[in-house]
Design a protein around this motif. Structure first.
Motif, PDB file in Angstrom:
ATOM      1  N   HIS A  44       3.627  -4.864   8.523  1.00  0.00           N
ATOM      2  CA  HIS A  44       2.177  -4.758   8.309  1.00  0.00           C
ATOM      3  C   HIS A  44       1.860  -4.222   6.906  1.00  0.00           C
ATOM      4  O   HIS A  44       0.813  -4.559   6.339  1.00  0.00           O
ATOM      5  N   ILE A  45       2.752  -3.381   6.362  1.00  0.00           N
ATOM      6  CA  ILE A  45       2.444  -2.803   5.045  1.00  0.00           C
ATOM      7  C   ILE A  45       2.534  -3.840   3.932  1.00  0.00           C
ATOM      8  O   ILE A  45       2.125  -3.575   2.799  1.00  0.00           O
TER       9      ILE A  45
ATOM     10  N   HIS B 231      -3.680   2.775   2.867  1.00  0.00           N
ATOM     11  CA  HIS B 231      -2.635   3.797   2.998  1.00  0.00           C
ATOM     12  C   HIS B 231      -1.960   3.634   4.352  1.00  0.00           C
ATOM     13  O   HIS B 231      -2.594   3.213   5.328  1.00  0.00           O
ATOM     14  N   ALA B 232      -0.672   3.950   4.398  1.00  0.00           N
ATOM     15  CA  ALA B 232       0.081   3.869   5.652  1.00  0.00           C
ATOM     16  C   ALA B 232       0.784   5.193   5.918  1.00  0.00           C
ATOM     17  O   ALA B 232       1.310   5.821   4.996  1.00  0.00           O
TER      18      ALA B 232
ATOM     19  N   TRP C  41      -8.332   4.676  11.569  1.00  0.00           N
ATOM     20  CA  TRP C  41      -7.021   4.087  11.311  1.00  0.00           C
ATOM     21  C   TRP C  41      -6.666   3.070  12.398  1.00  0.00           C
ATOM     22  O   TRP C  41      -7.057   3.215  13.557  1.00  0.00           O
TER      23      TRP C  41
ATOM     24  N   TRP D 122      -4.323  -3.002   3.417  1.00  0.00           N
ATOM     25  CA  TRP D 122      -4.397  -1.598   3.817  1.00  0.00           C
ATOM     26  C   TRP D 122      -4.440  -0.691   2.593  1.00  0.00           C
ATOM     27  O   TRP D 122      -3.823  -0.979   1.570  1.00  0.00           O
TER      28      TRP D 122
ATOM     29  N   ILE E 146       3.780   6.403   8.383  1.00  0.00           N
ATOM     30  CA  ILE E 146       4.814   5.965   9.325  1.00  0.00           C
ATOM     31  C   ILE E 146       5.385   7.207   9.999  1.00  0.00           C
ATOM     32  O   ILE E 146       6.038   8.030   9.357  1.00  0.00           O
TER      33      ILE E 146
ATOM     34  N   CYS F 124       0.851  -1.191   0.000  1.00  0.00           N
ATOM     35  CA  CYS F 124       0.000   0.000   0.000  1.00  0.00           C
ATOM     36  C   CYS F 124       0.886   1.240   0.000  1.00  0.00           C
ATOM     37  O   CYS F 124       2.031   1.195   0.456  1.00  0.00           O
TER      38      CYS F 124
ATOM     39  N   SER G 263       2.741   4.422   1.170  1.00  0.00           N
ATOM     40  CA  SER G 263       3.192   4.747   2.527  1.00  0.00           C
ATOM     41  C   SER G 263       3.822   6.127   2.552  1.00  0.00           C
ATOM     42  O   SER G 263       4.576   6.488   1.649  1.00  0.00           O
TER      43      SER G 263
ATOM     44  N   ILE H 269       3.003   3.400  13.259  1.00  0.00           N
ATOM     45  CA  ILE H 269       2.520   3.255  11.893  1.00  0.00           C
ATOM     46  C   ILE H 269       1.000   3.233  11.963  1.00  0.00           C
ATOM     47  O   ILE H 269       0.411   2.454  12.713  1.00  0.00           O
ATOM     48  N   ARG H 270       0.378   4.144  11.218  1.00  0.00           N
ATOM     49  CA  ARG H 270      -1.080   4.226  11.156  1.00  0.00           C
ATOM     50  C   ARG H 270      -1.522   3.657   9.820  1.00  0.00           C
ATOM     51  O   ARG H 270      -1.001   4.049   8.769  1.00  0.00           O
ATOM     52  N   LEU H 271      -2.491   2.758   9.860  1.00  0.00           N
ATOM     53  CA  LEU H 271      -2.907   2.035   8.657  1.00  0.00           C
ATOM     54  C   LEU H 271      -4.401   2.227   8.411  1.00  0.00           C
ATOM     55  O   LEU H 271      -5.221   2.045   9.316  1.00  0.00           O
TER      56      LEU H 271
END
Length: 657
Positions: A153-154, A197-198, A134, A195, A200, A96, A98, A110-112
């Motif tokens: 996670h990404i 969008h990420a 998120w 996901w 970081i 996704c 980032s 990290i917000r996903l």
């Protein structure tokens, strides 16, 4: 660990930006202490300072999978940490888009954003204001292993039915050899990113100073998330397009380049774009001499330049993996062989001066307006004091009749000004009606009706012809709104020009001309969006257009950007309307103060509480103080000019906070 290229240059740029910010703070404090500003001008100065605080440098890295993009980011920016920050291994790692940045308001994490949010029609930018949507995973900055584990996670995927993927606007292809689209597996399912969008949030020194890195995962993501191309890539200060020496320029590489990076620019001078030919270490061979290897690299560079229709100087062959190893292990010979330093130098030379020029031009433009406003106040103060000194100089003695006549004249001037202000209040009602009309043309809520109607028309016909017709009508409405706003703002400007001229003629105020409200920058951005829309219809296959969700997602991105343009235009109109009134109000305020002082001065002489000489001495002292105010502003402006010119004299160019 020795720092390299862009790291040193970016830190120098950040220090320069800090100096600019500090000198403007000093300017603000001096102007406020000398009563040379009003509420609006103080707000404007604070906005300039805030903009410098929040100034960002965006660099986007774009590539198909397995081109070594994440490793290149690690090598350029994160080698000083002695570890990989982004996951990097064989095959697809980044699933996704980032953003790597650092915001002090958030803990390292990290917000996903879940992929299912694509079904809502809400843009990524809008979701950034919805923290509850998120998933948040904390980062332990003291543990390289924990960071590496969390960032994996990404790479996560979900396996879903094709219908679910299509409902999310993800394109599915039945052609196994086709790189554009998702492939159905033997179980009749497809893999999609988990996901959407990420973000970081990582406390790296460069990220802390305003660097933002956008890492995009290739053609499928770019096609499925038009917001990346329309907003994020378009607003990036630099875009790095990564190819691999072991694959050359593939069909999907070429599609990414033409449809998402150069987007209609003349490729021979695509500004802010560099092409990186990564993985040149696959060409290293102990059985071949160094000259033979160099010739092979040159051949690939030449061939790549021909295919992409760009100058060979825009292409940089590197080995990101070897560069990262060399930096971490301090192997200078391997570092030179990786050729990463040439790329870093070019990246720095392209981005830093261009970004500094943008900041310099913005500060010069904003401060020129501020200096003009302050100069008007100082000139008016001097003119008022000089006029009063001339009046008193004309009194050879304390002649009661002359003083009484002078008193009557000042009172008459004061009454005349009050009558003019009453007429001005009547004009203000006209001004208010015209500003209401201007706001109506730029009203984001009114544009929502146009957006809703366009979406309805597009649903009726998902053919390329129907979509094109709906988009043409949509942009015609947007252009009409801004053209009407431009006409309305000109009427307001002409109204205020008449008011200014009347006050200048009747009360001797300084001759100034109100500035206009510029809509050209918005029209340019709207034109760019229109061209992107035309390109979308032209380059997207009929199969994908028939898949209505993809077209809806594209229009969601376009309409989201249009909303942002209207919101910005509305805010700028508000600032302009305050600015167009501010010089007049400041001059009237100064004129009222001067009349009041003249009246008090003459009354005191009339009542024999002051001698003529005492009052003249007092006025000359006031005059010297006004001149000193101007000198202080000139002095701080000279310091600002030196800093903006990036002169090396630290004593002159550095200003403490």
């Amino acid at each position: 660990m020795t720092k390299h290229g862009i790291i040193d240059d970016f830190e120098a740029y950040s220090e320069w930006r800090k100096q600019v910010r500090n000198v403007i703070k000093k300017y603000r404090d001096i102007a406020k202490a000398e009563d040379l500003t009003n509420a609006h001008s103080e707000q404007r100065l604070n906005q300039i300072i805030s903009t410098l605080n929040d100034d960002k440098l965006y660099i986007a890295f774009v590539a198909e999978f397995s081109r070594g993009k994440s490793e290149l980011i690690n090598a350029i920016f994160f080698s000083t940490l002695g570890k990989r920050v982004l996951p990097s291994s064989a095959g697809r790692t980044t699933m996704c888009p980032s953003e790597l940045m650092y915001d002090h308001d958030f803990e390292p994490s990290i917000r996903l954003l879940p992929i299912d949010t694509r079904s809502t029609g809400t843009s990524i930018q809008e979701y950034k204001n919805m923290p509850e949507e998120w998933s948040d995973y904390p980062l332990d900055i003291d543990s390289a292993e924990q960071i590496s584990e969390v960032l994996r996670h990404i790479t996560e995927v979900n396996t879903v039915k094709p219908g679910h993927a299509e409902n999310l606007g993800l394109h599915i292809t039945s052609d196994e050899g086709h790189e554009d689209g998702l492939h159905i597996d033997e179980n009749g399912e497809v893999e999609i990113p988990r996901w959407r969008h990420a973000i970081i949030n990582f406390p790296h020194p460069l990220l802390d100073k305003g660097l933002v890195i956008l890492d995009t995962p290739g053609l499928n993501a770019l096609g499925a998330e038009p917001e990346l191309t329309l907003n994020m890539l378009a607003s990036a200060h630099g875009v790095m397009f990564i190819l691999a020496a072991d694959t050359g320029v593939t069909k999907s590489d070429l599609a990414v380049w033409r449809d998402h990076i150069i987007v209609g620019e003349l490729t021979s001078r695509a500004k802010g774009r560099l092409v990186i030919l990564n993985k040149i270490d696959v060409l290293w061979d102990d059985l071949r001499g160094q000259d033979e290897i160099s010739d092979e690299i040159k051949r690939q560079v030449k061939e790549t330049a021909k295919i992409l229709n760009i100058d060979e100087k825009m292409i940089f062959p590197v080995s990101a993996q070897k560069a990262l190893t060399a930096k971490i292990r301090n192997k200078n010979k391997l570092l030179n062989k990786s050729r990463i330093l040439e790329l870093e130098g070019a990246l720095s030379d392209m981005l830093i001066p261009a970004k500094r020029d943008i900041v310099t031009d913005t500060v010069k433009r904003d401060m020129a307006e501020m200096n003009l406003s302050i100069k008007l106040v100082i000139d008016q103060r001097l003119a008022g004091v000089d006029e009063h000194i001339a009046e008193l100089d004309g009194l050879s003695s304390k002649n009661v009749e002359v003083i009484e006549n002078m008193l009557l004249k000042v009172k008459a001037d004061k009454e005349h000004l009050e009558r003019s202000l009453q007429r001005f209040q009547a004009t203000r009602s006209i001004f208010t009606r015209q500003t209401v009309a201007l706001y109506q043309y730029l009203d984001p809520k009114a544009m929502e009706i146009t957006i809703a109607n366009t979406r309805k028309n597009m649903k009726i016909s998902f053919t390329s012809r129907g979509i094109k017709k709906a988009m043409t009508k949509f942009f015609a409405s947007v252009y009409e709104a801004f053209n009407s706003a431009a006409e309305q703002s000109n009427e307001i400007k002409e109204l205020m020009q008449g008011v200014y001229s009347k006050f200048q003629e009747e009360h001797g105020l300084v001759n100034i001309r109100p500035g206009g409200y510029a809509t050209r920058k918005y029209m340019r951005e709207i034109k760019r969006l229109e061209q992107s829309s035309e390109r979308f219809v032209k380059t997207t296959s009929l199969v994908m257009l028939d898949q209505g969700v993809i077209t809806e997602r594209f229009f969601d991105s376009v309409s989201s950007r249009i909303r942002q343009i209207f919101q910005k235009a509305n805010k700028d109109a508000d600032n302009w309307l305050k600015t167009i009134m501010s010089p007049m109000e400041a001059q009237i305020r100064e004129h009222q103060i001067q009349l009041r002082r003249r009246l008090e001065s003459i009354k005191r002489i009339h009542k024999a509480t002051d001698t003529l000489d005492d009052r003249l001495a007092e006025l000359k002292y006031v005059r010297d103080g006004i001149i000193e105010q101007g000198d202080k502003i000139k002095h701080i402006n000279r310091k600002m000019e030196k800093i903006l010119a990036k002169e090396e004299d630290d004593e002159e160019s550095r200003v403490s906070a």
